[in-house]
Design an enzyme around this catalytic site. Structure first.
Site, PDB file in Angstrom:
ATOM      1  N   HIS A 316       0.328  14.832   8.547  1.00 45.31           N
ATOM      2  CA  HIS A 316      -0.251  15.102   9.857  1.00 45.31           C
ATOM      3  C   HIS A 316      -1.211  16.272   9.730  1.00 45.31           C
ATOM      4  O   HIS A 316      -0.940  17.208   8.983  1.00 45.31           O
ATOM      5  CB  HIS A 316       0.838  15.434  10.887  1.00 45.31           C
ATOM      6  CG  HIS A 316       0.357  15.298  12.281  1.00 45.31           C
ATOM      7  ND1 HIS A 316      -0.315  16.299  12.941  1.00 45.31           N
ATOM      8  CD2 HIS A 316       0.398  14.241  13.133  1.00 45.31           C
ATOM      9  CE1 HIS A 316      -0.638  15.865  14.141  1.00 45.31           C
ATOM     10  NE2 HIS A 316      -0.230  14.632  14.289  1.00 45.31           N
ATOM     11  N   ASP A 373       5.087   7.925  13.728  1.00 47.62           N
ATOM     12  CA  ASP A 373       4.872   6.499  13.479  1.00 47.62           C
ATOM     13  C   ASP A 373       5.800   5.935  12.416  1.00 47.62           C
ATOM     14  O   ASP A 373       5.983   4.728  12.326  1.00 47.62           O
ATOM     15  CB  ASP A 373       3.411   6.246  13.091  1.00 47.62           C
ATOM     16  CG  ASP A 373       2.485   6.533  14.249  1.00 47.62           C
ATOM     17  OD1 ASP A 373       2.872   6.215  15.379  1.00 47.62           O
ATOM     18  OD2 ASP A 373       1.401   7.085  14.028  1.00 47.62           O
TER      19      ASP A 373
HETATM   20  N1  CMC Z   1       0.181   9.474   1.508  1.00 50.13           N
HETATM   21  C1  CMC Z   1      -0.222  10.031   0.342  1.00 50.13           C
HETATM   22  N2  CMC Z   1      -0.999  11.126   0.259  1.00 50.13           N
HETATM   23  C2  CMC Z   1      -1.401  11.680   1.402  1.00 50.13           C
HETATM   24  C3  CMC Z   1      -1.015  11.167   2.672  1.00 50.13           C
HETATM   25  C4  CMC Z   1      -0.199  10.018   2.687  1.00 50.13           C
HETATM   26  N3  CMC Z   1       0.196   9.493   3.868  1.00 50.13           N
HETATM   27  N4  CMC Z   1      -1.565  11.918   3.651  1.00 50.13           N
HETATM   28  C5  CMC Z   1      -2.278  12.874   3.037  1.00 50.13           C
HETATM   29  N5  CMC Z   1      -2.169  12.744   1.679  1.00 50.13           N
HETATM   30  C6  CMC Z   1      -2.746  13.640   0.666  1.00 50.13           C
HETATM   31  C7  CMC Z   1      -4.233  13.428   0.519  1.00 50.13           C
HETATM   32  O1  CMC Z   1      -4.509  12.458  -0.469  1.00 50.13           O
HETATM   33  C8  CMC Z   1      -4.687  14.804   0.133  1.00 50.13           C
HETATM   34  O2  CMC Z   1      -4.338  15.017  -1.233  1.00 50.13           O
HETATM   35  P1  CMC Z   1      -5.312  15.917  -2.190  1.00 50.13           P
HETATM   36  O3  CMC Z   1      -5.264  17.284  -1.592  1.00 50.13           O
HETATM   37  O4  CMC Z   1      -4.711  15.814  -3.542  1.00 50.13           O
HETATM   38  O5  CMC Z   1      -6.676  15.288  -2.082  1.00 50.13           O
HETATM   39  C9  CMC Z   1      -3.782  15.727   0.954  1.00 50.13           C
HETATM   40  O6  CMC Z   1      -2.575  14.984   1.151  1.00 50.13           O
HETATM   41  C10 CMC Z   1      -4.353  16.159   2.301  1.00 50.13           C
HETATM   42  O7  CMC Z   1      -4.744  14.974   3.006  1.00 50.13           O
HETATM   43  P2  CMC Z   1      -5.907  14.908   4.086  1.00 50.13           P
HETATM   44  O8  CMC Z   1      -6.353  13.490   4.224  1.00 50.13           O
HETATM   45  O9  CMC Z   1      -6.952  15.943   3.764  1.00 50.13           O
HETATM   46  O10 CMC Z   1      -5.136  15.396   5.386  1.00 50.13           O
HETATM   47  P3  CMC Z   1      -5.637  15.233   6.887  1.00 50.13           P
HETATM   48  O11 CMC Z   1      -5.023  16.340   7.645  1.00 50.13           O
HETATM   49  O12 CMC Z   1      -7.119  15.111   6.937  1.00 50.13           O
HETATM   50  O13 CMC Z   1      -5.036  13.798   7.322  1.00 50.13           O
HETATM   51  C11 CMC Z   1      -3.566  12.131   8.142  1.00 50.13           C
HETATM   52  C12 CMC Z   1      -3.902  13.640   8.125  1.00 50.13           C
HETATM   53  C13 CMC Z   1      -2.477  11.897   9.199  1.00 50.13           C
HETATM   54  C14 CMC Z   1      -4.804  11.329   8.541  1.00 50.13           C
HETATM   55  C15 CMC Z   1      -3.058  11.706   6.737  1.00 50.13           C
HETATM   56  O14 CMC Z   1      -1.917  12.450   6.383  1.00 50.13           O
HETATM   57  C16 CMC Z   1      -2.776  10.205   6.647  1.00 50.13           C
HETATM   58  O15 CMC Z   1      -3.682   9.416   6.384  1.00 50.13           O
HETATM   59  N6  CMC Z   1      -1.479   9.776   6.887  1.00 50.13           N
HETATM   60  C17 CMC Z   1      -1.146   8.374   6.898  1.00 50.13           C
HETATM   61  C18 CMC Z   1      -1.518   7.758   8.253  1.00 50.13           C
HETATM   62  C19 CMC Z   1      -0.570   8.180   9.363  1.00 50.13           C
HETATM   63  O16 CMC Z   1       0.647   8.153   9.221  1.00 50.13           O
HETATM   64  N7  CMC Z   1      -1.158   8.530  10.530  1.00 50.13           N
HETATM   65  C20 CMC Z   1      -0.390   8.870  11.731  1.00 50.13           C
HETATM   66  C21 CMC Z   1      -0.533  10.314  12.121  1.00 50.13           C
HETATM   67  S1  CMC Z   1       0.677  10.778  13.385  1.00 50.13           S
HETATM   68  C22 CMC Z   1       0.278   9.824  14.766  1.00 50.13           C
HETATM   69  C23 CMC Z   1      -0.877  10.362  15.505  1.00 50.13           C
HETATM   70  O17 CMC Z   1      -0.736  11.410  16.163  1.00 50.13           O
HETATM   71  O18 CMC Z   1      -1.961   9.748  15.436  1.00 50.13           O
END
Ligand code: CMC
Length: 427
Positions: A316, A373
């Site tokens: 998140h 989720d």
């Molecule tokens: N599985 C594997 N690796 C992950 C995941 C994941 N679900 N989420 C983030 N990472 C890694 C990402 O690859 C990155 O690694 P590195 O630093 O080595 O490049 C690091 O963690 C940081 O990720 P980010 O994409 O920069 O983080 P963000 O804050 O921009 O994204 C997120 C947050 C929710 C979009 C992301 O964690 C994600 O895609 N999660 C899966 C989708 C999900 O469950 N979404 C629902 C969110 S809660 C409901 C809502 O409020 O919408």
């Protein structure tokens, strides 16, 4: 006394500029950079708004480090345990929990407003049978704007509350219509004798004519525990401050477009799997993994920097310790395991993923915890809600948040049209 300002030095010229620091009532303070371009000729660069407060708000507070979420100051755990979704809606819109009579009147008004104009049926019928309900839902909310074209007086609370109540009341009906259309079964209008949440479950499950479908033991009535579980899910989704879809709603509001069009845009933004669409993707992923033995291989893929596979329902932007909504749902899931007969194969796979991820260095060092989720899908499946309706369920819960944020935006004298700048790198 400590000076509440922030000094920036442009090392190219040595010029120093001072900016005010604005304290919030909770959480970190913000530096007021509104004059940055005027003062320095430079923009702040912050793709994805990771360090940018786009507005001020009194609706929802999140402390991501502590795993804290409050609506109008009240912790989410208390709302989920002691109050209904309708009480939560009233709280968000009116800044206080309702008295018994206020709740009665609010409930009655929503029941009266839940039906759809007959003209809308034609719109649903224009979509292909296999249309995803999120596409139909977003389009039907835009269409709804054409039925209510009056100009809103933002000094008249009765007027804009009526507009808010109407969209909150109609969203479950629109979602159920979208679903029934995707199955090719006749629409049913809401029943005024049923509560908000029971009505939605009924419109999802009922045989044309309004009766519950026949199971092996006769009519399969909706159980109170099912209503309570879904009501809690709605409450947990009701608002979440400046997430992607809410930001879209505010941005569309800033152009002066109709509030329902702003909400329709919010629905479109929510659909993506990085946001609300994750709930559908979680179950699809658990089904794809198929058995506990396969979990390790998928965890390895999630950790592989050369593979774009992500564990759905993990991570998140704001919560870096735990998602308090997920904790409420995990407890609910444990409670419902026996009473609702949750899918034990999916539960086992989910349990194994959770166990590994909570201890694995990759996930721990990146603060990747199960989010809301991760848990909704298994519960919604037990409520006989199909996968393609998981995100519409999120929409129903979030509608009150979007419209409350819309109202706040419109009433805030500092609101301006959303118009970010860019760092140009082309020719
Ligand atoms: N599985 C594997 N690796 C992950 C995941 C994941 N679900 N989420 C983030 N990472 C890694 C990402 O690859 C990155 O690694 P590195 O630093 O080595 O490049 C690091 O963690 C940081 O990720 P980010 O994409 O920069 O983080 P963000 O804050 O921009 O994204 C997120 C947050 C929710 C979009 C992301 O964690 C994600 O895609 N999660 C899966 C989708 C999900 O469950 N979404 C629902 C969110 S809660 C409901 C809502 O409020 O919408």
């Amino acid at each position: 006394m400590q000076k509440k300002t922030f000094t920036l030095i442009d090392n190219r010229t040595g010029k120093e500029v001072e900016y005010p620091i604005i304290e919030g009532t909770r959480g970190p303070a913000a530096v007021d950079f509104r004059n940055l371009f005027k003062d320095t000729g430079t923009f702040s660069y912050d793709p994805g708004y990771t360090s940018t407060a786009s507005c001020n708000s009194t609706i929802t507070f999140i402390d991501g480090a502590k795993g804290e979420l409050r609506y109008r100051g009240i912790p989410i755990e208390i709302l989920a345990k002691e109050h209904s979704y309708l009480e939560t809606c009233f709280l968000l819109l009116n800044e206080h929990l309702p008295s018994i009579s206020e709740l009665h009147n609010f409930d009655l008004e929503l029941r009266h407003r839940a039906f759809l104009h007959e003209g809308l049926r034609n719109l649903f019928n224009a979509f292909p049978d296999n249309a995803h309900p999120m596409a139909t839902l977003s389009a039907s909310v835009t269409a709804l704007a054409s039925f209510y074209q009056e100009h809103l007086d933002m000094n008249n609370e009765t007027e804009y509350h009526e507009m808010a109540h109407r969209i909150i009341a109609k969203m479950p009906t629109l979602a159920a219509f979208a679903y029934r259309h995707s199955l090719g079964i006749p629409f049913i209008q809401p029943d005024i004798d049923l509560s908000f949440t029971k009505n939605f479950l009924t419109m999802m499950r009922a045989y044309p004519g309004g009766k519950m479908h026949l199971g092996p033991l006769g009519h399969e009535e909706i159980k109170e525990i099912e209503v309570r579980a879904l009501d809690t899910i709605f409450t947990l989704h009701a608002d979440h401050e400046q997430n992607a879809s809410t930001t879209v709603v505010r941005n569309v509001a800033s152009t002066g477009a109709h509030p329902y069009v702003a909400i329709s845009s919010g629905i479109a933004a929510l659909w993506g799997r990085a946001h609300g669409g994750a709930n559908e993707s979680v179950i699809a992923q658990l089904e794809m993994i198929g058995s506990v033995e396969n979990v390790d291989a998928f965890i390895a893929r999630a950790k592989d920097p050369n593979d774009d596979f992500r564990l759905m329902g993990f991570g998140h932007r704001v919560y870096k310790n735990f998602d308090p909504r997920a904790q409420v749902l995990k407890k609910l899931q444990d409670e419902l395991k026996e009473t609702l007969g949750l899918d034990s194969r999916l539960l086992d796979i989910a349990g194994r993923i959770e166990e590994i991820a909570l201890n694995d260095e990759y996930f721990v060092s990146r603060h990747l915890y199960p989010n809301i989720d991760f848990y909704t899908g298994i519960i919604l499946t037990a409520l006989k809600i199909p996968k393609n309706m998981f995100t519409p369920v999120f929409v129903i819960g979030r509608t009150v948040g979007w419209i409350t944020q819309w109202i706040e935006f419109k009433k805030d004298p500092s609101s301006k049209i959303a118009r970010p700048r860019q760092l140009y790198l082309g020719d």
